[in-house]
Design a protein around this motif. Sequence first.
Motif, PDB file in Angstrom:
ATOM      1  N   SER A   1       0.788  -1.392   0.413  1.00 50.74           N
ATOM      2  CA  SER A   1       0.151  -0.277   0.147  1.00 50.74           C
ATOM      3  C   SER A   1       0.936   1.236   0.059  1.00 50.74           C
ATOM      4  O   SER A   1       0.537   2.578  -0.409  1.00 50.74           O
ATOM      5  CB  SER A   1      -1.170  -0.276   1.359  1.00 50.74           C
ATOM      6  OG  SER A   1      -0.282   0.491   2.231  1.00 50.74           O
ATOM      7  N   ASP A   2       2.023   1.158  -0.125  1.00 49.48           N
ATOM      8  CA  ASP A   2       3.237   2.654  -0.106  1.00 49.48           C
ATOM      9  C   ASP A   2       3.348   2.992  -1.360  1.00 49.48           C
ATOM     10  O   ASP A   2       3.724   2.278  -1.929  1.00 49.48           O
ATOM     11  CB  ASP A   2       4.336   1.203   0.550  1.00 49.48           C
ATOM     12  CG  ASP A   2       5.419   3.493   0.746  1.00 49.48           C
ATOM     13  OD1 ASP A   2       5.047   3.987   2.054  1.00 49.48           O
ATOM     14  OD2 ASP A   2       6.222   2.864   0.077  1.00 49.48           O
ATOM     15  N   GLU A   3       3.123   4.134  -1.533  1.00 50.17           N
ATOM     16  CA  GLU A   3       3.070   4.586  -2.897  1.00 50.17           C
ATOM     17  C   GLU A   3       4.473   4.617  -3.609  1.00 50.17           C
ATOM     18  O   GLU A   3       4.694   4.250  -4.684  1.00 50.17           O
ATOM     19  CB  GLU A   3       1.921   5.365  -2.869  1.00 50.17           C
ATOM     20  CG  GLU A   3       1.047   6.133  -2.662  1.00 50.17           C
ATOM     21  CD  GLU A   3       0.009   5.144  -4.291  1.00 50.17           C
ATOM     22  OE1 GLU A   3       0.815   5.369  -5.050  1.00 50.17           O
ATOM     23  OE2 GLU A   3      -1.207   5.355  -3.126  1.00 50.17           O
ATOM     24  N   LYS A   4       5.470   5.097  -2.598  1.00 52.34           N
ATOM     25  CA  LYS A   4       5.725   5.606  -2.465  1.00 52.34           C
ATOM     26  C   LYS A   4       7.422   3.409  -3.650  1.00 52.34           C
ATOM     27  O   LYS A   4       7.749   3.071  -4.217  1.00 52.34           O
ATOM     28  CB  LYS A   4       7.165   5.981  -2.294  1.00 52.34           C
ATOM     29  CG  LYS A   4       8.728   6.251  -2.187  1.00 52.34           C
ATOM     30  CD  LYS A   4       9.728   7.174  -1.066  1.00 52.34           C
ATOM     31  CE  LYS A   4      11.465   7.535  -2.460  1.00 52.34           C
ATOM     32  NZ  LYS A   4      11.062   8.305  -0.764  1.00 52.34           N
ATOM     33  N   THR A   5       6.846   2.659  -2.931  1.00 50.56           N
ATOM     34  CA  THR A   5       7.424   1.381  -2.585  1.00 50.56           C
ATOM     35  C   THR A   5       7.142   0.881  -3.793  1.00 50.56           C
ATOM     36  O   THR A   5       7.501   0.079  -4.700  1.00 50.56           O
ATOM     37  CB  THR A   5       6.701   0.493  -1.574  1.00 50.56           C
ATOM     38  OG1 THR A   5       7.663   1.159  -0.508  1.00 50.56           O
ATOM     39  CG2 THR A   5       7.322  -1.237  -1.862  1.00 50.56           C
ATOM     40  N   MET A   6       5.668   1.374  -4.382  1.00 50.91           N
ATOM     41  CA  MET A   6       4.992   0.269  -5.382  1.00 50.91           C
ATOM     42  C   MET A   6       5.098   1.348  -6.552  1.00 50.91           C
ATOM     43  O   MET A   6       4.279   1.531  -7.520  1.00 50.91           O
ATOM     44  CB  MET A   6       3.363   0.404  -5.443  1.00 50.91           C
ATOM     45  CG  MET A   6       3.421  -0.706  -4.323  1.00 50.91           C
ATOM     46  SD  MET A   6       4.259  -2.168  -4.705  1.00 50.91           S
ATOM     47  CE  MET A   6       3.177  -2.843  -5.167  1.00 50.91           C
ATOM     48  N   SER A   7       5.890   2.157  -6.636  1.00 49.68           N
ATOM     49  CA  SER A   7       5.526   3.756  -7.882  1.00 49.68           C
ATOM     50  C   SER A   7       6.374   2.942  -9.086  1.00 49.68           C
ATOM     51  O   SER A   7       5.499   3.348 -10.026  1.00 49.68           O
ATOM     52  CB  SER A   7       6.494   4.823  -7.122  1.00 49.68           C
ATOM     53  OG  SER A   7       8.150   4.278  -7.270  1.00 49.68           O
TER      54      SER A   7
ATOM     55  N   ASN B   1       5.047   0.310 -10.307  1.00 47.93           N
ATOM     56  CA  ASN B   1       4.096  -0.511 -10.732  1.00 47.93           C
ATOM     57  C   ASN B   1       3.146   0.683 -11.242  1.00 47.93           C
ATOM     58  O   ASN B   1       1.535   0.159 -11.815  1.00 47.93           O
ATOM     59  CB  ASN B   1       3.208  -1.129  -9.503  1.00 47.93           C
ATOM     60  CG  ASN B   1       2.736  -2.173 -10.112  1.00 47.93           C
ATOM     61  OD1 ASN B   1       2.749  -2.990 -11.352  1.00 47.93           O
ATOM     62  ND2 ASN B   1       1.289  -2.255  -9.475  1.00 47.93           N
ATOM     63  N   GLN B   2       3.478   1.538 -11.870  1.00 44.21           N
ATOM     64  CA  GLN B   2       1.964   2.652 -11.665  1.00 44.21           C
ATOM     65  C   GLN B   2       1.920   2.406 -13.261  1.00 44.21           C
ATOM     66  O   GLN B   2      -0.081   2.342 -13.321  1.00 44.21           O
ATOM     67  CB  GLN B   2       2.729   3.884 -12.301  1.00 44.21           C
ATOM     68  CG  GLN B   2       3.303   4.651 -11.324  1.00 44.21           C
ATOM     69  CD  GLN B   2       2.258   5.099 -10.296  1.00 44.21           C
ATOM     70  OE1 GLN B   2       0.727   5.461 -10.796  1.00 44.21           O
ATOM     71  NE2 GLN B   2       2.664   5.517  -9.268  1.00 44.21           N
TER      72      GLN B   2
ATOM     73  N   GLY C   1       0.234   1.523  -9.781  1.00 43.29           N
ATOM     74  CA  GLY C   1       0.618   1.197  -8.542  1.00 43.29           C
ATOM     75  C   GLY C   1       0.738   0.267  -7.248  1.00 43.29           C
ATOM     76  O   GLY C   1       0.160  -0.576  -7.506  1.00 43.29           O
ATOM     77  N   ALA C   2       0.132   1.355  -5.966  1.00 46.75           N
ATOM     78  CA  ALA C   2      -0.416   1.219  -4.801  1.00 46.75           C
ATOM     79  C   ALA C   2      -1.006  -0.056  -5.231  1.00 46.75           C
ATOM     80  O   ALA C   2      -2.557  -0.023  -5.672  1.00 46.75           O
ATOM     81  CB  ALA C   2      -1.020   1.759  -3.956  1.00 46.75           C
TER      82      ALA C   2
END
Length: 218
Positions: A82-88, A90-91, A95-96
């Motif tokens: 759920s962390d936006e920066k971690t999953m960036s 995957n945009q 994303g998250a």
Amino acid sequence: AALTLAIDQLFQKGCRQVLCGAFAENPASLRVMEKAGMRRIEKTEEIEYRGNVHRCVYYSLPVLELVIPPLTEMTFRKELLSDEKTMSYNQAYGGAIGFPEVRWETWYRKWIGNENPQFFYRYLYSPLLDTFVGEAAYHYEAETKRYLCDVIVHAKYRGQGYGKLGLSLLCEAAKSNGLAEIYDAILLNNPSIHMFLKNGFEPVGYTADACIVRKKLR
């Protein structure tokens, strides 16, 4: 502090395990190793130093481990996805990702609980930090008849070598589980492809938006 710094420098160079020794009659040095999170191992030996024989005891610290998380620890995976920066990275695919608690038990049974050889999942655990830093997994994709791997490191722990080492540990686990090769599809704008290439993967094809990489394990 000096030992912790030395361990961190070794880790940055790709060291997988640190081994330190000290004389048994030197409790101060033993405490330093214990405070650094190191664990005493069975290895001992007699060493001659300045005309005297001393018993040297050893402590070990793996810099990263693959561990099976209990179902109650799925909170970390929820935070990771759920962390936006971690999953960036995957945009392109949203994303998250949500991972609500109502899904945990079913997901856990599929990936961990039933020991299905087509699914492998572990947390990346740092003994030095005493915390989880990411996840590593692989699964069999029936459509392509390939095993695909996946390594995610939480954004706050990136740039410290955990991804490269985690991928290496995952490949070792896959090999020990009988896999002959493993693949991943990496989005063309994802810089992690360099990490895969450094770990012995090679490009074997492309899709419209991804590079397919493969590592032969045997």
